[in-house]
Design an enzyme around this catalytic site. Structure first.
Site, PDB file in Angstrom:
ATOM      1  N   GLU A  93      -5.886  -1.418  15.686  1.00 47.09           N
ATOM      2  CA  GLU A  93      -6.525  -2.343  14.754  1.00 47.09           C
ATOM      3  C   GLU A  93      -5.569  -3.456  14.333  1.00 47.09           C
ATOM      4  O   GLU A  93      -4.424  -3.212  13.945  1.00 47.09           O
ATOM      5  CB  GLU A  93      -6.976  -1.570  13.510  1.00 47.09           C
ATOM      6  CG  GLU A  93      -7.581  -2.466  12.450  1.00 47.09           C
ATOM      7  CD  GLU A  93      -7.929  -1.719  11.160  1.00 47.09           C
ATOM      8  OE1 GLU A  93      -8.075  -0.477  11.221  1.00 47.09           O
ATOM      9  OE2 GLU A  93      -8.041  -2.379  10.121  1.00 47.09           O
TER      10      GLU A  93
ATOM     11  N   SER B 170      -9.866  -6.578  10.438  1.00 52.31           N
ATOM     12  CA  SER B 170     -11.048  -5.860  10.003  1.00 52.31           C
ATOM     13  C   SER B 170     -11.867  -6.846   9.189  1.00 52.31           C
ATOM     14  O   SER B 170     -11.380  -7.393   8.214  1.00 52.31           O
ATOM     15  CB  SER B 170     -10.607  -4.671   9.152  1.00 52.31           C
ATOM     16  OG  SER B 170     -11.694  -3.844   8.873  1.00 52.31           O
TER      17      SER B 170
ATOM     18  N   ARG C  63       0.841  -1.199   0.000  1.00 51.02           N
ATOM     19  CA  ARG C  63       0.000   0.000   0.000  1.00 51.02           C
ATOM     20  C   ARG C  63       0.875   1.248   0.000  1.00 51.02           C
ATOM     21  O   ARG C  63       1.856   1.316   0.733  1.00 51.02           O
ATOM     22  CB  ARG C  63      -0.903   0.017   1.245  1.00 51.02           C
ATOM     23  CG  ARG C  63      -1.844  -1.173   1.261  1.00 51.02           C
ATOM     24  CD  ARG C  63      -2.778  -1.134   2.449  1.00 51.02           C
ATOM     25  NE  ARG C  63      -3.590  -2.356   2.448  1.00 51.02           N
ATOM     26  CZ  ARG C  63      -4.467  -2.686   3.384  1.00 51.02           C
ATOM     27  NH1 ARG C  63      -4.667  -1.858   4.411  1.00 51.02           N
ATOM     28  NH2 ARG C  63      -5.159  -3.805   3.304  1.00 51.02           N
TER      29      ARG C  63
ATOM     30  N   ARG D 250       1.451  -6.762  12.653  1.00 50.32           N
ATOM     31  CA  ARG D 250       0.880  -6.156  13.850  1.00 50.32           C
ATOM     32  C   ARG D 250       0.744  -7.174  14.974  1.00 50.32           C
ATOM     33  O   ARG D 250       0.825  -6.818  16.151  1.00 50.32           O
ATOM     34  CB  ARG D 250      -0.465  -5.498  13.526  1.00 50.32           C
ATOM     35  CG  ARG D 250      -0.280  -4.237  12.702  1.00 50.32           C
ATOM     36  CD  ARG D 250      -1.552  -3.438  12.540  1.00 50.32           C
ATOM     37  NE  ARG D 250      -1.287  -2.237  11.729  1.00 50.32           N
ATOM     38  CZ  ARG D 250      -2.209  -1.334  11.412  1.00 50.32           C
ATOM     39  NH1 ARG D 250      -3.457  -1.482  11.837  1.00 50.32           N
ATOM     40  NH2 ARG D 250      -1.892  -0.284  10.682  1.00 50.32           N
TER      41      ARG D 250
ATOM     42  N   ARG E 291       2.643   0.858  10.339  1.00 43.08           N
ATOM     43  CA  ARG E 291       2.114   1.228   9.029  1.00 43.08           C
ATOM     44  C   ARG E 291       3.239   1.191   8.005  1.00 43.08           C
ATOM     45  O   ARG E 291       4.045   2.122   7.921  1.00 43.08           O
ATOM     46  CB  ARG E 291       1.491   2.629   9.111  1.00 43.08           C
ATOM     47  CG  ARG E 291       0.625   3.007   7.920  1.00 43.08           C
ATOM     48  CD  ARG E 291      -0.066   4.342   8.152  1.00 43.08           C
ATOM     49  NE  ARG E 291      -0.938   4.296   9.319  1.00 43.08           N
ATOM     50  CZ  ARG E 291      -2.197   3.841   9.300  1.00 43.08           C
ATOM     51  NH1 ARG E 291      -2.734   3.436   8.173  1.00 43.08           N
ATOM     52  NH2 ARG E 291      -2.918   3.813  10.392  1.00 43.08           N
TER      53      ARG E 291
END
Length: 414
Positions: free
Chosen positions: A348, A351, A261, A388, A276
């Site tokens: 988070e 999801s 990303r 994560r 991130r």
RNA sequence: AGACAGGUGGCCGAGCGGUUGAAGGCGCACGCCUGGAACGCGUGUAUAGUUAACGCUAUCGAGGGUUCGAAUCCCUUCCUGUCUGCCA
């Protein structure tokens, strides 16, 4: 894509539902009028086409019978010009419609809480009590450097900022997590797949990343291919433009992929550490479900991801996203947020979304319901984000001297 | 990457400029036959858009072109096969 017929027939209701996601009603009015314009343009063109077809048939007949065709030819030539114009208009109308329609997000489910951003998400429950430390818990980047687990500098050297290198035990832990996740998913009935990490534009449009979010994707130069931002793209599009039989449903798939990303909208957020990154590993679940059964499958997926965190002994909470924080394709989303003692925050880690028929309509994924073809429901969810999880283990399993314990369930994978 | 050969309905396969959404076969569904089945016989069997409906429109890998008319001719592109090259 949203159902344009539904929009046309239930405009007020549709408009009210999309307001939760911040879509202006004049955008929808525009969409609706483009839809009507397209229908009219198509009807006009198709009529001209029908006339042309019937004259052409006559033409063939006349020739066979040796009749004079001069007059007919003149008529047909004239109509041809009209037709070409009408065709161009129809084409333009179609383009105008799809430009708008493909950028409209999915309807949120009725029960989705109101709210404009993540501040208004609703915590449903907490699982496991965070451990209390008799020392000041460190953040993962500090632990990563201290243990020689994460080499941030060399990641940057090899690629650029927001890339890192895992070394030694951390690299093995990453691999152990992937295997643990895949095995757990497989035990729940998900078929394990190993898919291409590059997908073409049609697939990315199918799941909703394109055309609107192209800025967040890495595109391959001189190829019509993109690095996938999530395994949701290849897994969901496995059945792109296919018709499944009802008894094949639900199709449950899982796969490990790296995800890429650009993080275009995240400048300045989480710049420190590994939260991130431009590249991260993830194990994904995707389900293709009968519309009547998708809620059930959704709950199962949430439970599965939560159970994995529990098995790892990681405290977390289950949060339902409010309308304003829902993703583009999602009708309903539940996030799992893991406790990070170093950051003193829940972050988070998974999801899980039900997109209902939104992606199915874009990707043309259908099933046979008797004689009829109907759109399936597609669902996706992380189980889990690997990097994560690694961070969460580091922070939750740290000792006073900075060393890190390995959770029991992972020991046989190391 | 280069050369050649191809891409037609769920599958196989014909058609190579006109009434072909597409012969024939297989498969599948239903009916007859049977104690029940197989065999046999009959009927049906793509998708999407549009319409109240009859119907109309589109689709023979995809896109464009020629033509009154294209599955059929031309161009581009993608994919598959075979051979050559390269490579794990």
């Amino acid at each position: 894509m949203i159902d344009l017929k539904y929009l046309q027939n239930n405009f007020d209701e549709a408009s009210a539902r999309l307001q939760k996601k911040g879509v202006e009603s004049n955008t929808l009015e525009n969409l609706q009028s483009l839809f009507i314009q397209l229908k009219e343009a198509n009807a006009a063109f198709e009529n001209a086409r029908a006339e042309q077809n019937s004259m052409s048939k006559l033409f063939g007949q006349y020739k066979q019978e040796g009749k004079d065709i001069a007059e007919l030819k003149a008529k047909v030539d004239a109509n041809k010009e009209v037709m070409a114009e009408l065709q161009e208009k129809a084409r333009e109308a179609e383009e105008a419609l799809y430009t708008v329609a493909l950028a409209i997000p999915n309807f949120p489910d009725e029960g989705v809480p109101e709210g404009k951003d993540e501040e208004e998400n609703v915590e449903l429950r907490k699982v496991l009590e965070p451990r209390s430390f008799d020392f000041e818990p460190k953040e993962h980047w500090e632990l990563g450097e201290k243990n020689g687990w994460i080499d941030f500098e060399r990641g940057v050297k090899l690629a650029k900022s927001r890339f890192s290198v895992l070394r030694g035990e951390a690299a093995r832990l990453e691999r152990a997590l992937i295997n643990f996740f895949l095995d757990t998913n497989r035990a729940k009935g998900f078929e394990e797949l190993c898919v291409p990490f590059l997908n073409n534009a049609a697939m990315l449009q199918g799941t909703g990343q394109l055309p609107k979010f192209g800025d967040d994707l890495f595109k391959i130069e001189d190829e019509a291919l993109y690095l996938i931002p999530t395994a949701e793209v290849p897994l969901t599009n496995m059945y792109h433009d296919e018709i499944l039989s009802e008894k094949e449903l639900p199709v449950l798939m899982t796969g490990y992929t790296p995800c890429f990303r650009k993080e275009a909208g995240s400048a300045g957020r989480d710049t420190r550490g590994m939260i991130r990154q431009h590249q991260f590993d993830k194990v994904e679940m995707v389900a293709i479900a009968h519309p009547d059964k998708s809620d059930e499958v959704f709950e199962m997926m949430v439970q599965n991801a939560s159970d994995i965190l529990t098995a790892l002994g990681l405290p977390h909470r289950v949060v339902e996203l409010c309308g304003g924080d829902l993703g583009f394709s999602a009708a309903k989303t539940i996030d799992l947020e893991v406790w990070l003692p170093g950051q003193n925050k829940y972050r988070e880690i998974s999801s899980i979304s039900n997109t209902r028929d939104f992606q199915a309509r874009r990707a043309k994924i259908r099933f046979k319901d008797g004689k009829q073809n109907r759109f399936v429901h597609t669902l996706n969810g992380s189980s889990l984000a690997v990097g994560r999880t690694l961070i969460a283990i580091m922070e939750n399993y740290q000792n006073a001297d900075g060393t890190i314990a390995i959770p029991t369930v992972l020991q046989r994978y190391m």
